[in-house]
Structures are given as C-alpha cells and as structure tokens.
Design a protein around this motif. Structure first.
Motif, mmCIF file in Angstrom:
data_model
loop_
_atom_site.group_PDB
_atom_site.id
_atom_site.type_symbol
_atom_site.label_atom_id
_atom_site.label_comp_id
_atom_site.label_asym_id
_atom_site.label_seq_id
_atom_site.Cartn_x
_atom_site.Cartn_y
_atom_site.Cartn_z
ATOM 1 N N GLN A 1 50.280 44.736 71.979
ATOM 2 C CA GLN A 1 50.953 45.684 71.112
ATOM 3 C C GLN A 1 50.733 47.071 71.688
ATOM 4 O OE1 GLN A 1 49.572 45.433 67.102
ATOM 5 N NE2 GLN A 1 51.189 46.719 66.316
ATOM 6 N N GLN A 2 51.806 47.785 71.932
ATOM 7 C CA GLN A 2 51.708 49.137 72.468
ATOM 8 C C GLN A 2 51.235 50.093 71.382
ATOM 9 O OE1 GLN A 2 52.179 50.157 75.664
ATOM 10 N NE2 GLN A 2 52.416 47.995 76.157
ATOM 11 N N PRO A 3 50.360 51.036 71.752
ATOM 12 C CA PRO A 3 49.952 52.048 70.778
ATOM 13 C C PRO A 3 51.165 52.858 70.332
ATOM 14 C CG PRO A 3 48.595 52.173 72.749
ATOM 15 C CD PRO A 3 49.709 51.209 73.029
ATOM 16 N N GLU A 4 51.138 53.327 69.097
ATOM 17 C CA GLU A 4 52.245 54.133 68.587
ATOM 18 C C GLU A 4 52.335 55.425 69.379
ATOM 19 O OE1 GLU A 4 52.374 54.635 64.362
ATOM 20 O OE2 GLU A 4 51.624 52.611 64.030
ATOM 21 N N GLY A 5 53.555 55.900 69.573
ATOM 22 C CA GLY A 5 53.765 57.151 70.272
ATOM 23 C C GLY A 5 53.944 56.998 71.763
ATOM 24 N N ARG A 6 54.002 55.773 72.239
ATOM 25 C CA ARG A 6 54.189 55.553 73.683
ATOM 26 C C ARG A 6 55.479 54.866 73.955
ATOM 27 N NH1 ARG A 6 48.501 54.188 76.561
ATOM 28 N NH2 ARG A 6 47.517 56.085 75.962
#
Length: 85
Positions: A80-85
């Motif tokens: 899961q990609q961190p938010e904001g990327r």
C-alpha cells in the motif's frame, strides 16, 4: 533502533511494526495449519531458527524467507502506497 540483533541500517518504527505484523501473520497461519516450526522449516528449506526469527518479527531475516513462509500457508502480502505519493 530496536534491541536485539543489529542490522546495517536503522529501521523506522513503521517498518518495524510491519515486520512484526508479518511475523505474527506467519505464526498464526502456521499454527492454524497445525504445523510446528520444524515442519515449516523443512518445507521452506531453512533452519528452524529462521522460522522463529521470522515469527518473532526480527528485521534481519531475508525478505525471501519471510514471503516464502507466508506463501506456504496461503498468506498474501499487498503493498500500500503512503498517502500523498
């Protein structure tokens, strides 16, 4: 840095938490399958201590061994990609 086996780079708390969660998931899946650490080690082709280290959430274990153990018991990992990327 966490206490225990020293690794080459400091690992952030989020990563350490994720490693511990993977270890706990591996332990639960193995136990649910009714297998001991010795059987898991034989199936994965590693030493039984490696299984213990994975399940304890030690950060110095090879990622291939961690993912291999999870796969033996049908546990998938989804990034899961961190938010904001």
């Amino acid at each position: 840095m966490t206490k225990g086996k020293r690794i080459s780079a400091d690992i952030g708390d989020d990563a350490l938490h994720a490693i511990r969660e993977l270890g706990a998931a591996a332990r639960l899946a193995r136990s649910a399958a009714g297998e001991g650490q010795t059987a898991a080690a034989a199936r994965l082709g590693v030493h039984v201590q490696t299984i213990g280290r994975i399940e304890a959430g030690e950060p110095g274990v090879a990622i291939g061994h961690v993912l291999g153990l999870l796969a033996l018991y049908g546990v998938g990992v989804r990034l899961q990609q961190p938010e904001g990327r």
